[in-house]
Write an enzyme that holds these catalytic residues in place. Structure first.
Site, PDB file in Angstrom:
ATOM      1  N   ASN A   1      55.025  26.961  31.376  1.00  0.00           N
ATOM      2  CA  ASN A   1      54.254  28.132  31.807  1.00  0.00           C
ATOM      3  C   ASN A   1      54.516  28.327  33.298  1.00  0.00           C
ATOM      4  O   ASN A   1      54.035  27.550  34.113  1.00  0.00           O
ATOM      5  CB  ASN A   1      52.766  27.863  31.526  1.00  0.00           C
ATOM      6  CG  ASN A   1      51.875  28.974  32.054  1.00  0.00           C
ATOM      7  OD1 ASN A   1      52.348  30.026  32.492  1.00  0.00           O
ATOM      8  ND2 ASN A   1      50.575  28.734  32.023  1.00  0.00           N
TER       9      ASN A   1
ATOM     10  N   GLU B   1      43.260  29.574  33.183  1.00  0.00           N
ATOM     11  CA  GLU B   1      43.194  30.480  34.346  1.00  0.00           C
ATOM     12  C   GLU B   1      42.755  31.875  33.921  1.00  0.00           C
ATOM     13  O   GLU B   1      42.100  32.588  34.695  1.00  0.00           O
ATOM     14  CB  GLU B   1      44.550  30.484  35.070  1.00  0.00           C
ATOM     15  CG  GLU B   1      44.728  29.173  35.843  1.00  0.00           C
ATOM     16  CD  GLU B   1      46.117  28.570  35.775  1.00  0.00           C
ATOM     17  OE1 GLU B   1      47.098  29.304  35.541  1.00  0.00           O
ATOM     18  OE2 GLU B   1      46.235  27.339  35.940  1.00  0.00           O
TER      19      GLU B   1
ATOM     20  N   GLU C   1      44.219  21.562  27.326  1.00  0.00           N
ATOM     21  CA  GLU C   1      44.472  21.468  28.768  1.00  0.00           C
ATOM     22  C   GLU C   1      43.146  21.262  29.494  1.00  0.00           C
ATOM     23  O   GLU C   1      42.425  22.227  29.768  1.00  0.00           O
ATOM     24  CB  GLU C   1      45.117  22.765  29.276  1.00  0.00           C
ATOM     25  CG  GLU C   1      46.455  23.067  28.655  1.00  0.00           C
ATOM     26  CD  GLU C   1      47.277  24.023  29.531  1.00  0.00           C
ATOM     27  OE1 GLU C   1      48.315  23.589  30.046  1.00  0.00           O
ATOM     28  OE2 GLU C   1      46.867  25.183  29.714  1.00  0.00           O
TER      29      GLU C   1
ATOM     30  N   GLY D   1      47.202  21.414  37.628  1.00  0.00           N
ATOM     31  CA  GLY D   1      47.640  21.662  38.997  1.00  0.00           C
ATOM     32  C   GLY D   1      47.019  20.728  40.025  1.00  0.00           C
ATOM     33  O   GLY D   1      47.107  20.952  41.228  1.00  0.00           O
TER      34      GLY D   1
ATOM     35  N   SER E   1      49.121  18.605  34.640  1.00  0.00           N
ATOM     36  CA  SER E   1      49.901  17.675  35.460  1.00  0.00           C
ATOM     37  C   SER E   1      50.845  16.799  34.632  1.00  0.00           C
ATOM     38  O   SER E   1      51.054  15.627  34.949  1.00  0.00           O
ATOM     39  CB  SER E   1      48.982  16.827  36.351  1.00  0.00           C
ATOM     40  OG  SER E   1      48.220  17.670  37.209  1.00  0.00           O
TER      41      SER E   1
HETATM   42  P1  13P Z   1      50.282  21.953  35.653  1.00  0.00           P
HETATM   43  O1  13P Z   1      51.340  21.280  34.809  1.00  0.00           O
HETATM   44  O2  13P Z   1      50.821  22.574  36.906  1.00  0.00           O
HETATM   45  O3  13P Z   1      49.094  21.071  35.868  1.00  0.00           O
HETATM   46  O4  13P Z   1      49.749  23.208  34.769  1.00  0.00           O
HETATM   47  C1  13P Z   1      49.393  23.006  33.454  1.00  0.00           C
HETATM   48  C2  13P Z   1      49.165  24.323  32.823  1.00  0.00           C
HETATM   49  O5  13P Z   1      48.197  25.007  33.120  1.00  0.00           O
HETATM   50  C3  13P Z   1      50.151  24.805  31.844  1.00  0.00           C
HETATM   51  O6  13P Z   1      49.694  25.927  31.167  1.00  0.00           O
END
Ligand code: 13P
Length: 253
Positions: free
Chosen positions: A9, A99, A169, A175, A215
């Protein structure tokens, strides 16, 4: 046996030439693996979908929209329909990414409409679910995830579930560099699979792929995917570099 599924993503990152180069670079680095022994998808920003589809046209990598709107067409300024995504070569759509839920404010009901519109429009949705840190601390992880899965899949028939992937997630791991431990992730994945068995049946639950996101990186990918109910990864930051994402895809084989 569920086939591993690794998705990148890109969120609101890359640009026209950088996105195409990233896609091409990963396709080349994983030639003979991506789309064959492991399913791979990229979710670029809408405006770069077409150029990314062209960049990977000689591979079996699937492209998807980071979001989708549930209406077919009309006065919905700024929105993108399933037919539009299909028209530019998409096969997947992310629905209910954290998000979108927590920054943009999408409800479970809206996410459900997006899942249904994806399927009826011929796309394969990835339904994203996951708890906030306050919810985990209050021991509400299962309650939140159950609500999101049940609501997100409302009116999705057993037959239509063949198109669906679920992504767990945990919001606190996205992130932040704070990955859920393999045990923490496995516990929730097993919970989701049992829930699917309750909503549908045990056979169907065994067939649905459940990705982990938050992550995920080259150095934790193999351990996460070594867990019984973790069937792949939905990767943010580490999907933006050819070497990192190619290493994650190879870890799934
Ligand atoms: P990160 O791998 O940057 O933590 O993001 C995960 C994510 O939201 C994938 O949709």
């Amino acid at each position: 046996m569920r086939k591993a599924f690794i998705a990148g993503n890109w969120k609101m990152n890359t640009d026209a030439s950088g996105g195409a180069a990233l896609a091409k670079g990963i396709a080349e680095a994983t030639d003979g693996i991506a789309g064959e022994s492991v399913d791979v998808a990229f979710f670029p920003p809408f405006v770069y979908l077409q150029s990314v589809v062209s960049a990977v046209s000689s591979s079996s990598i699937g492209i998807g929209g980071q979001d989708i709107y549930f209406e077919e067409k009309g006065a919905f300024t700024g929105e993108i329909s399933a037919a539009m995504l299909k028209d530019v070569g998409c096969v997947y759509a992310l629905c209910g990414h954290s998000e979108r839920r927590h920054v943009i404010g999408e409800s479970d009901e809206l996410v459900n409409k997006k899942v249904l519109a994806s399927i009826s429009g011929g796309l394969m949705p990835i339904l994203c679910v996951g708890e906030l840190i306050e919810e985990r601390k209050a021991e509400k992880t299962e309650e939140v995830v159950e609500r999101q899965v049940r609501a997100g899949l409302k009116d999705v028939s057993a037959e239509k579930m063949a198109a669906v992937t679920v992504a767990y997630e945990p919001v606190w791991a996205i992130g932040t560099g704070l990955t859920a431990t393999p045990d923490q992730a496995q516990e929730v994945h097993a919970f989701i699979r049992n829930l699917l068995a309750d909503m549908y049946d045990a056979k169907l639950a065994e067939e649905v792929r459940i990705q982990y996101g938050g992550s995920a990186k080259a150095d934790n990918a193999a351990e996460l995917m070594g867990q019984k109910d973790i069937d792949g990864l939905l990767v943010g930051g580490a999907s933006l570099k050819v070497e990192d994402f190619a290493a994650i895809i190879k870890a799934a084989v």
